[in-house]
Structure formats: structure tokens, C-alpha cells
Design an enzyme around this catalytic site. Structure first.
Site: not given
Lengths: 401, 285
Positions: A213, A274, A326-327
Site C-alpha cells: 500500500c 499490481i 490494473g484497469g
């Protein structure tokens, strides 16, 4: 090919009467995946490709090539088996009914979206990052939109592991969908302490270690950027629990591969790649940092190429399953990640724009596989990877100019 | 809360860069209460990853229509402003908690700063329908930004203050409040944070002066009610509707929190309406 073999479906391959001579090795609908974690999936299928000894993957790509990928008549979508085992070292412990999960921090504890999303149809839910003690999080504002993405700096606000076990675990225990608890901490003892409390709690299907984080001062990221620290925290948690263990990697590193390998060696069952990329935003009115915490984590379609690259690298470096995040906002994105070597994907930021995205990807993936005569999505996994296992080097220069 | 497609019926620019859009959305019109909001998906799906929260401006249950009032402040609102009648706009709502009006309240004071009127507009209609008297205090920088009185019901007393004195009283809207403080049984405010903070300070002073006279003393007055509960808010003299950058709008992402006196509170879930005493105003945001 050794790498690919670690990814197997844990479902029986029975002949489907409707498919007759095709014998695609599809499972009967509505079979609980956990019911048949044992036995050789290929043995009973009678599928020419499957007999070659490889389970599903090469056989299917072979079939795909042989038939041009399209000549196989379409199967019914409901008999496509999308299940995936995220912890092959612990067979049957974390078998997802489909490879689409919701990412930690974007779906709360699974109840917030309950009115608009059928959570039971998800592959798995990763809950909000959980720490030993309650955390208040970072000062607001905490989120802002950026080009094709968003920055967040929540700062791990959560009620603490005890409250999570008391309030949410009983709910999860009644759900079919596995809930993976995302665990964060500031020290190895923190991590181990949280996990020890979660061990054996009904409703907790697995652990996702958030060693990456970017939004907390101490802890978090420091574990993700250092190979030895990452291995140490993974090993400590491994010792504390027998639960399936995922470790979430940070993109904010020079070379991810040694870190991924160290985590694998320390006993992780799977890797998630990720976490967000570290970034900041400026308030155009005040000309000061916009986020209360100054730093935030970038997510959304903007980071997809970076995430793809890291999944591609990690998938070649380790033998355990890789979960991509991721997206992801459409089936095409998920297919890209499968090609790069991920067996499952997590949907995060896209949920904010459209909470129905994860389930739509599941339905579309099922239809996509059926249309191509694929028994499962696993033949799609790793198609972009080099044919020969490309063992990672520590040079890490081949992808950077 | 539901995901739905609202059909744009009418769109017009009521003030420079401020738009009033009327949508056909039966589900929202049937269930929405004053103070609640909708999370609107912008027409550009690739580049804009977040929905935009808008207060539900008015609700027409008969026509199954709602209106939204917004200012074009960026790409998302720009695209929305360019939507044409007949277009469908995905919405999630109604979200958040509404204003809590005490059943015994007769005099309702609404204090709006600029676009803050969008957060209070539905409460005007609700209060009038319940037979209450409504006074709206409106503050803007100059006459060009003043909400047109033609868009307000006739029964409303509408008082305007502009900072440059071009319309109504010169000064801040908060300067108007003391004259109405004693008249008002309850006050509701929406606007920039400094304005709300000033009003909260005023409300604290009012409570200190009037003490036992405040509403809620008679019925169960001694019984403590949990902070943030509807009962507690109904007893509060001042309720505010807050704005914050928002992610999910359902309480999952914890992105839209503000500091309350008991820790972080989510604007999307515990709010957007809060009793003034729930918020830690001294915090910068």
C-alpha cells in the site's frame, strides 16, 4: 511447460451428451467445483489433446491452432467451466467459480454493493485492507480523477481485524463466494497477528497480503520493495496460517521478478499484481497538493500497460498462479491479462463507474469461450508468453530503453 | 439504490455555465427524498473513470421526473451539458440520507451559497407540501450568479445577498442569518465549506443562548440519542449538506470521508446531510 501445469481446473471432465463426438471435456453444469478436486482432469476426458499429458492448456491451444480457433462449433455457454484454483498447493481450498474477482478497497466488505450487484456470482471478493488495530485513514480529500484513472489515498481506514471478524465474517460464512481478507500492517508482527486471528474463522477463504500500500507512512510499501523483507513477511504469515495466501505486489520497484520469486519461495500460494502506482495531484486553484495525504495511488485504465508488463514478467518468473489487477474494465482487458499469464483478474476502479462490470466480464468470458469451443478460459492463459520458459535475469534491462 | 437509465427530457442553461436538466426516471422520482443524490455516469466511458455525484434538485412524482442542477466544472460535466433530449444517462440512486425535518417545525430556513441551492431545492418543495413556511437566503458573488426567482415556488420568501452588492444586500449570506435565527425552527444549509463552518459556529452560539428552548426537549428530551441518528438530526437546529470528491458513492471505497467529531464519516453513506454538530469544522477539509 512446467509453469503452465501448475494451473489446473479442479473440476471433473465429463462427457457432455450434447456435445457428442466433440468431447470437449466440459463439465456438467452446476457441479460444485470443490466436489472433485482430486483425480486427473485429463484422464477421463478422452480428448485427444488432453491425453498428451498436459492438462488442458497445450491441448486446447493445439486444438485452437488446428481448427483455426473458430471451426469448433459453439458450445452452450452454461457448460463452460470457468473455475480456477488459486492455491494449487492446497487443492480445493480456494477454488473460484470464475476468474473475475473484485479488488480490495473498491468493494468494501461485499455488502455495500449488495443492492445492485449479485455478489454470489463473483469469483471472489477481496475485502478492504484490514489491520490489527482500527485505523482512521488519511485526511480528506482522498480521491480524485486523473486522465483515464484515479488517485486514492484512503490510508487503510478500517475498523480493525476484531471488528471485521465480528461484523462481517458471519455474513461471509453464509455466502458461496469466497471472501479473501486483505491484510495490511506496519510490522511483521502486525501481519502475523492479524492473520493468526483470521485463521480458522468461518467465512474467511483466504488471505491477500497487502505489502504494497503506497498510502501509509510506515509499513506497507517498504515490504514490497525489498526482496528479503517481502520474503520475511510472507514466511511469517505462512507460519501463522494454513489459509490460502496471496501476496499483492507493488509496481513501484525496479525489478519485480526477484521479489516475486522470493515471495513464492517463502510459501505464497498465488501472487496478485499490481497494487497502485504512487502519484500526486495538484489543486489547480490553490496550487497545493490536492490530496490530504499528498501522495496517492494511481489506478484505472491508465496503469493497464504497466500492470500487463508486470504480470507478463511475474508469470514467467514464478510457478504459482498470478492474479492480474490494473484497469480491468472489459472482457478484452481480462483477455489481455490472461494472455500475459494471469489465471484470474481483479476488477477495481471500473466498479465505481459501473458496478456491473465484473459480472458482465464473467458472462462475456463464458460466451467467448463457448463460441470458440473452449471448455475453460485456461487455454487462453499465457498465450503471449515466450514459448520457452524465459527464466528471469537480474539485468532487468530488456524492456527498458 | 438502483442502477438505472434516465432519459433526458429537457436541458437548459439557467445561469452562465449552470445547467438544469430534467430526466425521466420513475424509480428515482418515486423514492427520492430531499437531500439525497444520484451518481451519474458521464458519456465518456474510456477516459473518465468516476461517476459524478449530483444532488437531486427537484422531484416530480406525477411526471416521474427529476431535475439536476450543476455547473460545468470539467470534462464530465461538460459532456453531460452537451447531452440532448432523448439521450439516456446511467444513474445510480437515490443515494445518501435525506434532510430530517422535525414534524413540529413550522418555519424552515434554507441557506444556500451559490450552487448550494441545488442541494436544498427539493427541500423547498417538500416543506411547502407539508405546510411549512420557507425562507431561502441565497448568497452569490454577483447578480449574474443569483438563482432566478422564477424557478422558485411563489410561497417562498427569497432573500439575496451578493458579495459585490450588485443585487440584494451587500455582503455574505451568513450576515443575513441572525435576522432569521429566532424565527426559524430548523435551518438547512448547503454551500462552500467556509460558509457552512460559519453557520455551524452560529448554530453553536444559538444553542448556548437558547438552551432548553430548542426542539425535542419536550418529547423524550432527556433521553440521549446516538449522534448521527435521524432523531438526533431532527433535534439539531442546523443541518448541512456536504460535498466531497467521491468514488463509489455506496460506502465501499471510503474515499469521500470528512472528519466528524467521532472520526471519519462517509459523505455518501452517513451524509451528504449531517447535523452541524457532527462535523469537526476546525479540520481544514
Amino acid at each position: 511447460m512446467k509453469r503452465k501445469r501448475s494451473v489446473v481446473t479442479s473440476s471433473p471432465r465429463v462427457r457432455d451428451p450434447y456435445l457428442g463426438p466433440l468431447r470437449l471435456g466440459l463439465r456438467r453444469p452446476r457441479t460444485r467445483p470443490q466436489a472433485a478436486a482430486s483425480g486427473s482432469p485429463a484422464a477421463s476426458s478422452g480428448w485427444p489433446g488432453a491425453v498428451s499429458g498436459e492438462s488442458g492448456l497445450p491441448a486446447a491451444s493445439e486444438a485452437d491452432a488446428r481448427t483455426g480457433g473458430r471451426a469448433v462449433p459453439a458450445a452452450r455457454p452454461e457448460i463452460v467451466d470457468l473455475s480456477v484454483d488459486l492455491a494449487p498447493r492446497r487443492p480445493g481450498r480456494l477454488v473460484l467459480q470464475n476468474p473475475v474477482m473484485v479488488a480490495s478497497g473498491t468493494f468494501g466488505y461485499g455488502i455495500e454493493y449488495g443492492e445492485v450487484v449479485d455478489v454470489e456470482r463473483l469469483g471472489a471478493i477481496c475485502c478492504k485492507g484490514t489491520t490489527l488495530k482500527p485505523r482512521l485513514g488519511n485526511p480528506p480529500p482522498r480521491v480524485t480523477e486523473t486522465p483515464a484513472g484515479m488517485l486514492n489515498s484512503i490510508g487503510l481506514q478500517n475498523p480493525g481485524v476484531d471488528a471485521v471478524i465480528e461484523r462481517y465474517a458471519p455474513l461471509w460464512a453464509g455466502w458461496q463466494v469466497p471472501v479473501i481478507v486483505n491484510v495490511a500492517g506496519e510490522s511483521i508482527d502486525d501481519y502475523a497477528g492479524v492473520v493468526r486471528k483470521l485463521d480458522g474463522v468461518p467465512g474467511v477463504a483466504g488471505i491477500e497480503l497487502n505489502i504494497s500500500c503506497p498510502n501509509v507512512g510506515r509499513g506497507g510499501l517498504q515490504f514490497a520493495v525489498d526482496r528479503d523483507a517481502a520474503a520475511a513477511v510472507t514466511a511469517a504469515v505462512r507460519e501463522a496460517t494454513d489459509l490460502p495466501l496471496l501476496v499483492k505486489l507493488s509496481p513501484n520497484v525496479t525489478d519485480i521478478r526477484p521479489i516475486a520469486q522470493a515471495i513464492e519461495a517463502a510459501g505464497a500460494d498465488a501472487l496478485t499484481a499490481i497494487n497502485t502506482l504512487s502519484g500526486i495531484a495538484i489543486d489547480r486553484r490553490t496550487r497545493k497538493p490536492l490530496l490530504g495525504n499528498v501522495y496517492g495511488g494511481l489506478s484505472g485504465p491508465a496503469i493497464r500497460p504497466v500492470a500487463l508488463r508486470i504480470v507478463y514478467e511475474v508469470a514467467q518468473a514464478v510457478d504459482i498462479p498470478v492474479v492480474a489487477i490494473g484497469g480491468v474494465s472489459s472482457l478484452e482487458d481480462a483477455l489481455d491479462y490472461f494472455a500475459a499469464g494471469a489465471v484470474a483478474v481483479q476488477v477495481g476502479t471500473a466498479i465505481f463507474a459501473d458496478p456491473e462490470v465484473p459480472l458482465r466480464i464473467v458472462d462475456e468470458l463464458r460466451a467467448y469461450c463457448a463460441e470458440r469451443g473452449l471448455a475453460s478460459h485456461l487455454p487462453l492463459v499465457g498465450t503471449a508468453l515466450p514459448a520457452r520458459p524465459n527464466r528471469p535475469s537480474s539485468k532487468g534491462v530488456e524492456y527498458r530503453p | 439504490m438502483r442502477l438505472l437509465d434516465a432519459e433526458l427530457v429537457e436541458t437548459r442553461e439557467i445561469l452562465p455555465r449552470q445547467w438544469l436538466q430534467r430526466y425521466r426516471a420513475p424509480w428515482l422520482a418515486a423514492g427520492a427524498r430531499a437531500g439525497q443524490f444520484v451518481h451519474v455516469r458521464t458519456p465518456d466511458y474510456s477516459g473518465l473513470v468516476l461517476r459524478r455525484p449530483f444532488s437531486i434538485n427537484t422531484v416530480d412524482r406525477v411526471a416521474s421526473e427529476i431535475t439536476l442542477h450543476f455547473r460545468t466544472a470539467g470534462k464530465g460535466t461538460e459532456l453531460l451539458a452537451h447531452a440532448r433530449p432523448g439521450d439516456t444517462v446511467p444513474m445510480l440512486g437515490p443515494l445518501g440520507r435525506p434532510f430530517e425535518v422535525d414534524p413540529r417545525t413550522h418555519h424552515v430556513l434554507l441557506i444556500a451559497g451559490g450552487l448550494g441551492i441545488a442541494g436544498l431545492r427539493a427541500l423547498i418543495d417538500e416543506s411547502l407540501a407539508a405546510g411549512r413556511q420557507v425562507t431561502v437566503l441565497f448568497g452569490a458573488a454577483s447578480a449574474g450568479d443569483v438563482y432566478p426567482s422564477s424557478l422558485l415556488p411563489d410561497e417562498v420568501e427569497y432573500v439575496v445577498a451578493t458579495e459585490d452588492g450588485s443585487l440584494g444586500q451587500a455582503g455574505l449570506v451568513t450576515d443575513l442569518v441572525p435576522a432569521y435565527e429566532a424565527w426559524a425552527d430548523q435551518a438547512f444549509a448547503c454551500g462552500p465549506r467556509p460558509m457552512l463552518a460559519a453557520l455551524a459556529a452560529l448554530a453553536r452560539g444559538r444553542q448556548a443562548r437558547m438552551g432548553v428552548a430548542r426542539l425535542g426537549r419536550k418529547r423524550g428530551g432527556g433521553k440521549p440519542v446516538p449522534l448521527g441518528s435521524p432523531q438526533a438530526r431532527r433535534r439539531s437546529w442546523l443541518q448541512v449538506s456536504l460535498e466531497q470528491h467521491m468514488g463509489c458513492a455506496v460506502g465501499a471505497c471510503l474515499g469521500c470521508v470528512v472528519w466528524g467529531i467521532e472520526g471519519p464519516v462517509r459523505v455518501c453513506r452517513e451524509g451528504p446531510v449531517f447535523a452541524a454538530e457532527e462535523i469537526a469544522w476546525e479540520e481544514s477539509v
